[in-house]
Design a protein around this motif. Structure first.
Motif, PDB file in Angstrom:
ATOM      1  N   PHE A 113       0.841  -1.020   0.013  1.00  0.00           N
ATOM      2  CA  PHE A 113       0.076  -0.073  -0.187  1.00  0.00           C
ATOM      3  C   PHE A 113       0.911   1.322  -0.046  1.00  0.00           C
ATOM      4  N   LEU A 114       1.945   1.212   0.640  1.00  0.00           N
ATOM      5  CA  LEU A 114       2.869   2.347   0.607  1.00  0.00           C
ATOM      6  C   LEU A 114       3.476   2.613  -0.665  1.00  0.00           C
ATOM      7  N   VAL A 115       3.706   1.547  -1.458  1.00  0.00           N
ATOM      8  CA  VAL A 115       4.312   1.690  -2.526  1.00  0.00           C
ATOM      9  C   VAL A 115       3.383   2.264  -3.559  1.00  0.00           C
ATOM     10  N   TYR A 116       1.833   1.962  -3.436  1.00  0.00           N
ATOM     11  CA  TYR A 116       0.981   2.491  -4.137  1.00  0.00           C
ATOM     12  C   TYR A 116       0.853   3.989  -3.715  1.00  0.00           C
ATOM     13  N   VAL A 117       0.887   4.392  -2.525  1.00  0.00           N
ATOM     14  CA  VAL A 117       0.837   5.991  -1.966  1.00  0.00           C
ATOM     15  C   VAL A 117       2.253   6.468  -2.644  1.00  0.00           C
ATOM     16  N   VAL A 118       3.287   6.093  -2.984  1.00  0.00           N
ATOM     17  CA  VAL A 118       4.293   6.734  -3.303  1.00  0.00           C
ATOM     18  C   VAL A 118       4.192   7.040  -4.955  1.00  0.00           C
ATOM     19  N   ILE A 119       3.576   5.825  -5.528  1.00  0.00           N
ATOM     20  CA  ILE A 119       3.268   6.059  -7.157  1.00  0.00           C
ATOM     21  C   ILE A 119       1.962   7.133  -7.125  1.00  0.00           C
ATOM     22  N   ALA A 120       1.087   7.023  -6.224  1.00  0.00           N
ATOM     23  CA  ALA A 120       0.092   7.918  -6.441  1.00  0.00           C
ATOM     24  C   ALA A 120       0.634   9.443  -6.149  1.00  0.00           C
ATOM     25  N   VAL A 121       1.284   9.597  -5.105  1.00  0.00           N
ATOM     26  CA  VAL A 121       1.829  10.958  -4.981  1.00  0.00           C
ATOM     27  C   VAL A 121       2.742  11.509  -6.220  1.00  0.00           C
ATOM     28  N   PHE A 122       3.396  10.646  -6.662  1.00  0.00           N
ATOM     29  CA  PHE A 122       4.424  10.843  -7.724  1.00  0.00           C
ATOM     30  C   PHE A 122       3.465  11.454  -9.007  1.00  0.00           C
ATOM     31  N   LEU A 123       2.666  10.534  -9.301  1.00  0.00           N
ATOM     32  CA  LEU A 123       1.321  11.010 -10.483  1.00  0.00           C
ATOM     33  C   LEU A 123       0.688  12.200 -10.014  1.00  0.00           C
ATOM     34  N   ILE A 124       0.416  12.581  -8.714  1.00  0.00           N
ATOM     35  CA  ILE A 124      -0.183  13.885  -8.533  1.00  0.00           C
ATOM     36  C   ILE A 124       0.607  15.025  -8.779  1.00  0.00           C
ATOM     37  N   ILE A 125       1.791  15.036  -8.175  1.00  0.00           N
ATOM     38  CA  ILE A 125       2.811  16.006  -8.456  1.00  0.00           C
ATOM     39  C   ILE A 125       3.251  16.295  -9.720  1.00  0.00           C
ATOM     40  N   THR A 126       3.215  15.237 -10.706  1.00  0.00           N
ATOM     41  CA  THR A 126       3.704  15.137 -12.036  1.00  0.00           C
ATOM     42  C   THR A 126       2.552  15.929 -12.755  1.00  0.00           C
ATOM     43  N   LYS A 127       1.257  15.647 -12.406  1.00  0.00           N
ATOM     44  CA  LYS A 127      -0.025  16.185 -12.969  1.00  0.00           C
ATOM     45  C   LYS A 127      -0.038  17.764 -12.849  1.00  0.00           C
ATOM     46  N   LEU A 128       0.254  18.132 -11.518  1.00  0.00           N
ATOM     47  CA  LEU A 128       0.278  19.613 -11.064  1.00  0.00           C
ATOM     48  C   LEU A 128       1.502  20.370 -11.794  1.00  0.00           C
ATOM     49  N   ILE A 129       2.786  19.399 -11.972  1.00  0.00           N
ATOM     50  CA  ILE A 129       3.576  20.278 -12.817  1.00  0.00           C
ATOM     51  C   ILE A 129       3.495  20.671 -14.093  1.00  0.00           C
ATOM     52  N   PHE A 130       2.740  19.496 -14.980  1.00  0.00           N
ATOM     53  CA  PHE A 130       2.504  19.840 -16.142  1.00  0.00           C
ATOM     54  C   PHE A 130       1.272  20.672 -16.319  1.00  0.00           C
ATOM     55  N   LYS A 131       0.287  20.718 -15.444  1.00  0.00           N
ATOM     56  CA  LYS A 131      -0.737  21.695 -15.308  1.00  0.00           C
ATOM     57  C   LYS A 131      -0.214  23.199 -15.265  1.00  0.00           C
ATOM     58  N   LYS A 132       1.026  23.286 -14.560  1.00  0.00           N
ATOM     59  CA  LYS A 132       1.628  24.607 -14.530  1.00  0.00           C
ATOM     60  C   LYS A 132       2.238  25.039 -15.455  1.00  0.00           C
ATOM     61  N   ILE A 133       2.973  24.090 -16.098  1.00  0.00           N
ATOM     62  CA  ILE A 133       3.641  24.396 -17.421  1.00  0.00           C
ATOM     63  C   ILE A 133       2.798  24.581 -18.503  1.00  0.00           C
ATOM     64  N   ARG A 134       1.452  24.146 -18.685  1.00  0.00           N
ATOM     65  CA  ARG A 134       0.624  24.605 -19.662  1.00  0.00           C
ATOM     66  C   ARG A 134       0.130  25.894 -19.271  1.00  0.00           C
ATOM     67  N   ARG A 135       0.003  26.019 -18.171  1.00  0.00           N
ATOM     68  CA  ARG A 135      -0.828  27.735 -17.813  1.00  0.00           C
ATOM     69  C   ARG A 135       0.322  28.659 -18.297  1.00  0.00           C
ATOM     70  N   LYS A 136       1.645  28.349 -18.031  1.00  0.00           N
ATOM     71  CA  LYS A 136       2.782  29.295 -18.295  1.00  0.00           C
ATOM     72  C   LYS A 136       2.642  29.400 -19.908  1.00  0.00           C
ATOM     73  N   ASP A 137       2.645  28.201 -20.667  1.00  0.00           N
ATOM     74  CA  ASP A 137       2.537  28.168 -22.122  1.00  0.00           C
ATOM     75  C   ASP A 137       1.503  28.929 -22.623  1.00  0.00           C
ATOM     76  N   ASP A 138       0.026  28.927 -21.988  1.00  0.00           N
ATOM     77  CA  ASP A 138      -1.010  29.744 -22.376  1.00  0.00           C
ATOM     78  C   ASP A 138      -0.830  31.179 -22.026  1.00  0.00           C
ATOM     79  N   ASP A 139      -0.308  31.437 -21.148  1.00  0.00           N
ATOM     80  CA  ASP A 139       0.087  33.003 -20.873  1.00  0.00           C
ATOM     81  C   ASP A 139       0.800  33.563 -21.802  1.00  0.00           C
ATOM     82  N   VAL A 140       1.940  32.964 -22.339  1.00  0.00           N
ATOM     83  CA  VAL A 140       2.938  33.325 -23.234  1.00  0.00           C
ATOM     84  C   VAL A 140       2.359  33.353 -24.551  1.00  0.00           C
TER      85      VAL A 140
END
Length: 142
Positions: A113-140
């Motif tokens: 379950f802890l492996v699942y949590v680590v993977i889930a946290v990684f995916l959430i952080i990755t999703k947030l980073i890509f969302k932030k990058i897309r917003r910067k691209d949209d602003d440019v």
């Protein structure tokens, strides 16, 4: 583990005898064993349901609350399963009934379950980073 189960059985038997004494002799209800099982287990079940409902409602308000509820439900299931397996081993004499086996089995679930949590946290952080990058691209583009 066998001694622990025998102790718990003795405690349950003593509670059973005390309930028979109180309900039948003191209160004069003259309940059969089946009547007592119906009422006592019914009250234990509805009390447990109320507690689980309140805790689940409270946990569901947290971020990832459904994950917490699912984890607790699964952990409860795993407790029942590992001890049922150990008891089955004692009854059938196929394998050794050992408390440590049950604990190791539960640790296996928690580790995965802890492996699942680590993977889930990684995916959430990755999703947030890509969302932030897309917003910067949209602003440019503006």
């Amino acid at each position: 583990m066998g001694e622990g189960i025998k102790f718990l059985v003795e405690v349950v038997n003593n509670i059973h005898d005390i309930l028979i004494l109180i309900l039948n002799d003191v209160l004069g209800l003259q309940m059969t064993d089946k009547d007592m099982h119906f009422w006592i287990m019914g009250f234990i079940g509805i009390f447990t349901f109320a507690c689980v409902y309140v805790i689940s409602k409270w946990l569901s308000e947290f971020p990832f609350g459904i994950h917490l509820i699912a984890f607790l439900y699964t952990l409860t299931f795993m407790f029942v399963l590992v001890f049922a397996i150990e008891i089955q081993q004692a009854i059938t004499n196929r394998g050794n009934m050992e408390f440590v086996d049950a604990i190791i089995g539960l640790w296996g679930f928690i580790a995965l379950f802890l492996v699942y949590v680590v993977i889930a946290v990684f995916l959430i952080i990755t999703k947030l980073i890509f969302k932030k990058i897309r917003r910067k691209d949209d602003d440019v583009d503006l």
